[in-house]
Design a protein around this motif. Structure first.
Motif, PDB file in Angstrom:
ATOM      1  N   UNK A   1       0.823  -1.198   0.000  1.00  0.00           N
ATOM      2  CA  UNK A   1       0.000   0.000   0.000  1.00  0.00           C
ATOM      3  C   UNK A   1       0.856   1.245   0.000  1.00  0.00           C
ATOM      4  N   UNK A   2       0.196   2.384  -0.113  1.00  0.00           N
ATOM      5  CA  UNK A   2       0.879   3.679  -0.049  1.00  0.00           C
ATOM      6  C   UNK A   2       0.113   4.581   0.905  1.00  0.00           C
ATOM      7  N   UNK A   3       0.852   5.428   1.617  1.00  0.00           N
ATOM      8  CA  UNK A   3       0.247   6.353   2.555  1.00  0.00           C
ATOM      9  C   UNK A   3       0.620   7.781   2.201  1.00  0.00           C
ATOM     10  N   UNK A   4      -0.315   8.705   2.414  1.00  0.00           N
ATOM     11  CA  UNK A   4      -0.093  10.105   2.079  1.00  0.00           C
ATOM     12  C   UNK A   4       0.570  10.822   3.257  1.00  0.00           C
ATOM     13  N   UNK A   5       1.677  11.521   2.978  1.00  0.00           N
ATOM     14  CA  UNK A   5       2.369  12.328   3.980  1.00  0.00           C
ATOM     15  C   UNK A   5       2.507  13.744   3.430  1.00  0.00           C
ATOM     16  N   UNK A   6       2.572  14.727   4.343  1.00  0.00           N
ATOM     17  CA  UNK A   6       2.704  16.127   3.929  1.00  0.00           C
ATOM     18  C   UNK A   6       3.247  16.934   5.094  1.00  0.00           C
ATOM     19  N   UNK A   7       3.777  18.096   4.768  1.00  0.00           N
ATOM     20  CA  UNK A   7       4.232  19.020   5.798  1.00  0.00           C
ATOM     21  C   UNK A   7       3.038  19.793   6.345  1.00  0.00           C
ATOM     22  N   UNK A   8       3.290  20.613   7.351  1.00  0.00           N
ATOM     23  CA  UNK A   8       2.228  21.386   7.979  1.00  0.00           C
ATOM     24  C   UNK A   8       1.516  22.261   6.934  1.00  0.00           C
ATOM     25  N   UNK A   9       0.180  22.302   7.044  1.00  0.00           N
ATOM     26  CA  UNK A   9      -0.587  23.069   6.078  1.00  0.00           C
ATOM     27  C   UNK A   9      -0.846  22.324   4.783  1.00  0.00           C
ATOM     28  N   UNK A  10      -0.672  20.999   4.809  1.00  0.00           N
ATOM     29  CA  UNK A  10      -0.869  20.150   3.624  1.00  0.00           C
ATOM     30  C   UNK A  10       0.002  20.615   2.457  1.00  0.00           C
ATOM     31  N   UNK A  11       1.248  20.964   2.781  1.00  0.00           N
ATOM     32  CA  UNK A  11       2.195  21.377   1.749  1.00  0.00           C
ATOM     33  C   UNK A  11       3.088  20.203   1.372  1.00  0.00           C
ATOM     34  N   UNK A  12       3.498  20.168   0.117  1.00  0.00           N
ATOM     35  CA  UNK A  12       4.370  19.121  -0.427  1.00  0.00           C
ATOM     36  C   UNK A  12       3.849  17.720  -0.134  1.00  0.00           C
ATOM     37  N   UNK A  13       2.566  17.442  -0.440  1.00  0.00           N
ATOM     38  CA  UNK A  13       2.059  16.093  -0.186  1.00  0.00           C
ATOM     39  C   UNK A  13       2.701  15.075  -1.119  1.00  0.00           C
ATOM     40  N   UNK A  14       2.885  13.876  -0.626  1.00  0.00           N
ATOM     41  CA  UNK A  14       3.459  12.804  -1.438  1.00  0.00           C
ATOM     42  C   UNK A  14       3.110  11.443  -0.855  1.00  0.00           C
ATOM     43  N   UNK A  15       3.212  10.431  -1.689  1.00  0.00           N
ATOM     44  CA  UNK A  15       2.848   9.072  -1.286  1.00  0.00           C
ATOM     45  C   UNK A  15       4.099   8.262  -0.973  1.00  0.00           C
ATOM     46  N   UNK A  16       4.046   7.540   0.129  1.00  0.00           N
ATOM     47  CA  UNK A  16       5.177   6.738   0.578  1.00  0.00           C
ATOM     48  C   UNK A  16       4.740   5.288   0.698  1.00  0.00           C
ATOM     49  N   UNK A  17       5.621   4.327   0.382  1.00  0.00           N
ATOM     50  CA  UNK A  17       5.224   2.915   0.429  1.00  0.00           C
ATOM     51  C   UNK A  17       4.990   2.436   1.855  1.00  0.00           C
ATOM     52  N   UNK A  18       4.167   1.409   1.975  1.00  0.00           N
ATOM     53  CA  UNK A  18       3.881   0.841   3.284  1.00  0.00           C
ATOM     54  C   UNK A  18       3.241  -0.521   3.168  1.00  0.00           C
TER      55      UNK A  18
END
Length: 522
Positions: A452-469
């Motif tokens: 699967x993949x999980x969504x991560x982002x910096x504060x304020x939903x900036x630079x969102x990206x998907x990381x494996x998991x």
């Protein structure tokens, strides 16, 4: 009007008199031709009249209209009709209108359509009839019943509006205190609508600690409504903002600020209090549906509580979309707001965990996951290279996954077979020591694991990206997700509440709902 006249018995009676007059005139003139018959009534009625005139008396005829039925039987008939049809029925004639004033009819409609099981006779003592309850309370506010997500910036929420006795109450559902993800949900009333000792519905705000006070509800448009408190001073506490914060913190987290040693966590908690308290229960709500269920689903879809590190527990909706499963946030945080997709599971790519000796080795787990990730990426590239122009158009119609591509259509037969093979009953499971988990007593056996993949982002939903998991299925009511890059683990537990008026009218309506709540925070 012809139908109404027939119900009241006017039309057929006039017809009978006209036919009788024609027959008597024909008999006097010696006409031997066949008597005329009405195309709707047939000839049987004329024969009955002839027998009455020249033969022995016959048994009393059956009623020709509803008006000839006993009033108690009309009450039973009208009480079985939908309440929305009764106003039109009252327009037929004054007799129907008198019958429809019987409160038994409306008491039955309140019970069958809205589940009001309380003794409504007690309500009549106050001068309010069951008809008033149905028309001015239940029917008027029927559009706000169901599940809703409040627009509270990134935090969202889960509101359930139900008929509760003689009231319509909006209950805000809150996750249990962190990290007790298996505990039942908490809930508190935000507003209520009732019809006590008045002829119009009364809306009351229940926010704060000073009891019910004046409020207002406005249905903005389809699947959206708003609430407003008209006495926000009832939300204030004598000790000022500090007392309000301490009370809120105890309710929200079940602890004091001094008990929370993590500085970043303290900042997040204070930020949430400042942001959410400014609304004063003046909120806009948008309807959400529970996900449709299919016999092919891995487990029953629905709502789950999940651990999210310093953000505490959040509510996630698990839904299935063919070869994909998705977790969508109903409540959120400043990094990944409510409405956004948090995880996606590729059900076509199961993961075989290492043996028990290597199960706690993070490097071994990372190697396995990254190998599957590379395989998925290669399949997507092969699919893109083999697509024709027509296939490109078909592909564009498929909703994209987090990487922007829909998964490959299982080019190797063994992959599709592997996804359909029943998983073993259970296998050992343990987290590597490098993986942080808020819930230390997680299950030690699992049924299956998937990439699967999980969504991560910096504060304020900036630079969102998907990381494996890794998606880990423990049982019918619990699953987990290992965030490989973050080296953290989220445990999810099913919300076991029977929500009413929350079913999606169709799969398309559910998908549209998911898209709309995601766009609000994109």
């Amino acid at each position: 009007m012809a139908v109404c006249a027939r119900l009241c018995g006017v039309g057929p009676a006039r017809g009978c008199r006209r036919r009788g007059a024609r027959r008597r005139g024909a008999a006097a003139a010696g006409d031997s031709s066949e008597p005329e018959t009405d195309p709707e009534e047939g000839g049987a009625e004329g024969e009955d009249e002839e027998r009455i005139e020249g033969g022995p008396p016959r048994a009393p005829r059956a009623p020709l209209s509803l008006l000839e039925l006993p009033p108690e039987l009309l009450v039973q008939i009208f009480g079985s009709l939908p309440g929305t049809d009764l106003p039109s029925l009252a327009l037929v004639c004054s007799a129907f209108r008198r019958v429809l004033r019987t409160d038994t009819i409306w008491r039955r409609r309140c019970r069958e359509e809205y589940g009001v099981c309380e003794n409504l006779r007690k309500l009549e003592i106050t001068g309010v009839s069951c008809r008033d309850v149905y028309a001015k309370l239940l029917h008027r506010y029927r559009h706000i019943l169901g599940l809703w997500q409040p627009d509270i910036g990134p935090y969202g929420g889960l509101l359930n509006v139900v008929v509760d006795g003689w009231f319509i109450i909006g209950w805000m559902y809150l996750p249990p205190h962190d990290p007790h993800v298996d505990d039942p949900m908490r809930f508190k009333p935000l507003f209520r609508v009732h019809l006590m000792e008045r002829k119009t519905a009364t809306v009351e705000c229940m926010y704060g600690h000073k009891g019910p006070h004046d409020g207002h509800i406005q249905i903005v448009k389809k699947d959206e409504f708003s609430t407003k408190c008209n006495q926000t001073d009832h939300h204030r506490m004598s000790g000022g903002r500090q007392e309000e914060f301490r009370t809120w913190l105890q309710e929200e987290w079940g602890r004091t600020l001094e008990d929370i040693f993590h500085e970043h966590m303290q900042e997040l908690i204070l930020m949430k209090f400042i942001y959410t308290s400014q609304y004063d229960n003046c909120l806009t709500y948008r309807r959400i549906y529970l996900p449709p269920q299919s016999s092919d689903d891995l487990i029953e879809p629905g709502l789950f509580k999940g651990t999210y590190g310093s953000h505490g527990l959040e509510i996630v909706m698990l839904s299935f979309h063919g070869r994909k499963a998705r977790g969508t946030k109903i409540t959120g945080d400043p990094n990944i707001p409510a409405g956004q997709q948090t995880v996606e599971i590729d059900l076509a790519h199961p993961i075989q965990l290492p043996d028990i000796e290597n199960l706690s080795n993070f490097n071994e787990l990372s190697r396995i996951v990254l190998e599957v990730q590379e395989q998925v990426q290669q399949e997507q590239q092969r699919q893109e290279g083999s697509l024709s122009e027509d296939e490109e158009q078909d592909k564009a119609a498929v909703e994209p996954g987090p990487s922007g591509q829909e998964g490959a259509a299982a080019p190797a037969a063994e992959e599709g077979a592997a996804a359909q093979d029943p998983p073993p009953a259970s296998c050992p499971f343990v987290l590597p020591g490098e993986i942080a988990s808020r819930k230390e007593d997680y299950p030690r056996t699992c049924r299956a694991c998937f990439y699967g993949t999980g969504l991560v982002a910096a504060h304020g939903f900036t630079s969102p990206g998907w990381t494996p998991g890794v998606f880990v299925l423990f049982d019918d009511d619990r699953f987990g997700f290992i965030w490989l890059e973050l080296q953290s683990f989220s445990l999810y537990s099913r919300i076991k509440v029977s929500f009413q008026n929350a079913e999606a009218p169709s799969r398309e309506a559910f998908d549209e709902m998911l898209k709309n709540i995601q766009l609000l925070t994109s």
